[in-house]
Scaffold this motif. Sequence first.
Motif, PDB file in Angstrom:
ATOM      1  N   HIS A  40       0.815  -1.220   0.000  1.00  0.00           N
ATOM      2  CA  HIS A  40       0.000   0.000   0.000  1.00  0.00           C
ATOM      3  C   HIS A  40       0.845   1.266   0.000  1.00  0.00           C
ATOM      4  O   HIS A  40       0.351   2.352   0.266  1.00  0.00           O
ATOM      5  CB  HIS A  40      -0.955  -0.003   1.200  1.00  0.00           C
ATOM      6  CG  HIS A  40      -2.031  -1.034   1.088  1.00  0.00           C
ATOM      7  ND1 HIS A  40      -1.776  -2.375   1.251  1.00  0.00           N
ATOM      8  CD2 HIS A  40      -3.343  -0.932   0.775  1.00  0.00           C
ATOM      9  CE1 HIS A  40      -2.904  -3.055   1.062  1.00  0.00           C
ATOM     10  NE2 HIS A  40      -3.866  -2.202   0.771  1.00  0.00           N
ATOM     11  N   VAL A  41       2.140   1.120  -0.275  1.00  0.00           N
ATOM     12  CA  VAL A  41       3.020   2.290  -0.344  1.00  0.00           C
ATOM     13  C   VAL A  41       3.124   2.727  -1.800  1.00  0.00           C
ATOM     14  O   VAL A  41       3.472   1.916  -2.666  1.00  0.00           O
ATOM     15  CB  VAL A  41       4.429   1.951   0.219  1.00  0.00           C
ATOM     16  CG1 VAL A  41       5.358   3.148   0.076  1.00  0.00           C
ATOM     17  CG2 VAL A  41       4.340   1.513   1.671  1.00  0.00           C
ATOM     18  N   ASP A  42       2.808   3.990  -2.070  1.00  0.00           N
ATOM     19  CA  ASP A  42       2.982   4.572  -3.415  1.00  0.00           C
ATOM     20  C   ASP A  42       2.309   3.781  -4.531  1.00  0.00           C
ATOM     21  O   ASP A  42       2.951   3.450  -5.523  1.00  0.00           O
ATOM     22  CB  ASP A  42       4.485   4.681  -3.766  1.00  0.00           C
ATOM     23  CG  ASP A  42       5.185   5.700  -2.901  1.00  0.00           C
ATOM     24  OD1 ASP A  42       4.511   6.621  -2.417  1.00  0.00           O
ATOM     25  OD2 ASP A  42       6.409   5.549  -2.714  1.00  0.00           O
ATOM     26  N   GLN A  43       1.043   3.451  -4.344  1.00  0.00           N
ATOM     27  CA  GLN A  43       0.339   2.687  -5.380  1.00  0.00           C
ATOM     28  C   GLN A  43      -0.806   3.508  -5.963  1.00  0.00           C
ATOM     29  O   GLN A  43      -1.374   4.363  -5.283  1.00  0.00           O
ATOM     30  CB  GLN A  43      -0.243   1.400  -4.780  1.00  0.00           C
ATOM     31  CG  GLN A  43       0.794   0.418  -4.309  1.00  0.00           C
ATOM     32  CD  GLN A  43       1.604  -0.149  -5.448  1.00  0.00           C
ATOM     33  OE1 GLN A  43       1.049  -0.609  -6.442  1.00  0.00           O
ATOM     34  NE2 GLN A  43       2.922  -0.107  -5.318  1.00  0.00           N
ATOM     35  N   GLN A  44      -1.158   3.183  -7.196  1.00  0.00           N
ATOM     36  CA  GLN A  44      -2.243   3.902  -7.860  1.00  0.00           C
ATOM     37  C   GLN A  44      -3.611   3.467  -7.340  1.00  0.00           C
ATOM     38  O   GLN A  44      -4.511   4.273  -7.183  1.00  0.00           O
ATOM     39  CB  GLN A  44      -2.145   3.628  -9.359  1.00  0.00           C
ATOM     40  CG  GLN A  44      -2.846   4.671 -10.196  1.00  0.00           C
ATOM     41  CD  GLN A  44      -2.774   4.331 -11.669  1.00  0.00           C
ATOM     42  OE1 GLN A  44      -2.073   3.416 -12.097  1.00  0.00           O
ATOM     43  NE2 GLN A  44      -3.526   5.078 -12.466  1.00  0.00           N
ATOM     44  N   HIS A  45      -3.759   2.184  -7.101  1.00  0.00           N
ATOM     45  CA  HIS A  45      -5.075   1.663  -6.721  1.00  0.00           C
ATOM     46  C   HIS A  45      -5.143   1.183  -5.274  1.00  0.00           C
ATOM     47  O   HIS A  45      -6.067   0.474  -4.889  1.00  0.00           O
ATOM     48  CB  HIS A  45      -5.498   0.537  -7.685  1.00  0.00           C
ATOM     49  CG  HIS A  45      -5.696   1.051  -9.071  1.00  0.00           C
ATOM     50  ND1 HIS A  45      -5.010   0.566 -10.145  1.00  0.00           N
ATOM     51  CD2 HIS A  45      -6.472   2.051  -9.526  1.00  0.00           C
ATOM     52  CE1 HIS A  45      -5.365   1.245 -11.237  1.00  0.00           C
ATOM     53  NE2 HIS A  45      -6.256   2.146 -10.878  1.00  0.00           N
ATOM     54  N   ARG A  46      -4.152   1.556  -4.518  1.00  0.00           N
ATOM     55  CA  ARG A  46      -4.182   1.238  -3.090  1.00  0.00           C
ATOM     56  C   ARG A  46      -3.774   2.482  -2.326  1.00  0.00           C
ATOM     57  O   ARG A  46      -2.976   3.288  -2.827  1.00  0.00           O
ATOM     58  CB  ARG A  46      -3.215   0.117  -2.757  1.00  0.00           C
ATOM     59  CG  ARG A  46      -3.668  -1.175  -3.383  1.00  0.00           C
ATOM     60  CD  ARG A  46      -3.075  -2.360  -2.675  1.00  0.00           C
ATOM     61  NE  ARG A  46      -3.639  -3.565  -3.252  1.00  0.00           N
ATOM     62  CZ  ARG A  46      -2.932  -4.577  -3.707  1.00  0.00           C
ATOM     63  NH1 ARG A  46      -1.623  -4.550  -3.658  1.00  0.00           N
ATOM     64  NH2 ARG A  46      -3.529  -5.627  -4.195  1.00  0.00           N
ATOM     65  N   ILE A  47      -4.314   2.609  -1.142  1.00  0.00           N
ATOM     66  CA  ILE A  47      -4.013   3.781  -0.327  1.00  0.00           C
ATOM     67  C   ILE A  47      -3.614   3.306   1.070  1.00  0.00           C
ATOM     68  O   ILE A  47      -4.293   2.470   1.669  1.00  0.00           O
ATOM     69  CB  ILE A  47      -5.251   4.703  -0.225  1.00  0.00           C
ATOM     70  CG1 ILE A  47      -5.618   5.254  -1.610  1.00  0.00           C
ATOM     71  CG2 ILE A  47      -4.996   5.846   0.758  1.00  0.00           C
ATOM     72  CD1 ILE A  47      -6.973   5.943  -1.663  1.00  0.00           C
ATOM     73  N   GLY A  48      -2.516   3.815   1.555  1.00  0.00           N
ATOM     74  CA  GLY A  48      -2.109   3.578   2.935  1.00  0.00           C
ATOM     75  C   GLY A  48      -1.896   4.926   3.603  1.00  0.00           C
ATOM     76  O   GLY A  48      -1.263   5.810   3.027  1.00  0.00           O
TER      77      GLY A  48
END
Length: 145
Positions: A40-48
């Motif tokens: 979830h670090v630096d992803q387009q379709h995931r948010i952390g």
Amino acid sequence: MGALQLRPLSKKDLPDVERIQAHVTRQPVPQPWMDMVAEHVDQQHRIGLVAEQDGDVVGFILGEIKIGGFGTELSGWLELVGVDPDQMGAGVGASLAAELFAELGRRGVQEVLTAVRWDRGDMLAFFKKVGFDQSPFINLHRRGD
Ligand SMILES: CC(C)(COP(=O)(O)OP(=O)(O)OC[C@H]1O[C@@H](n2cnc3c(N)ncnc32)[C@H](O)[C@@H]1OP(=O)(O)O)[C@@H](O)C(=O)NCCC(=O)NCCS
């Protein structure tokens, strides 16, 4: 006590997320769970996101954007939320959820879904408080043979 800071999850936060999760579950955190968080670090379709208080990470939240899944064109999912037990009940979880919804909104996602065990009254109360209601979906479950 300083103001709560909300910011994106970064690699250096992973040990803090592990510490919080171990404290919440009172068990060692399995490596695959940590690998999932790291995704979830630096992803387009995931948010952390993490919440920081006076320089300490006190909570985290993970979300995902699904495109075309579950009969919706675009949906956001609140996957996991965890707050350090020493800091529970102080608004950290609600602040993290609000920031996740805002970040999903900035990425064009209005509809947010989540799932909770029916017997987790605390989580249900929390989700209701941050704006969730019963969804039009039902969850199905298949047990392995
Ligand atoms: C649930 C959780 C995320 C809430 O975070 P928090 O920072 O403690 O909650 P907040 O202080 O932001 O509470 C917001 C609202 O949620 C509700 N709530 C939170 N914790 C609750 C509890 N244990 N029981 C009942 N309601 C609760 C309350 O309505 C609260 O509003 P109020 O303070 O005005 O009454 C946190 O307690 C936690 O991490 N719990 C364990 C998480 C877990 O098991 N995760 C695995 C599944 S995702």
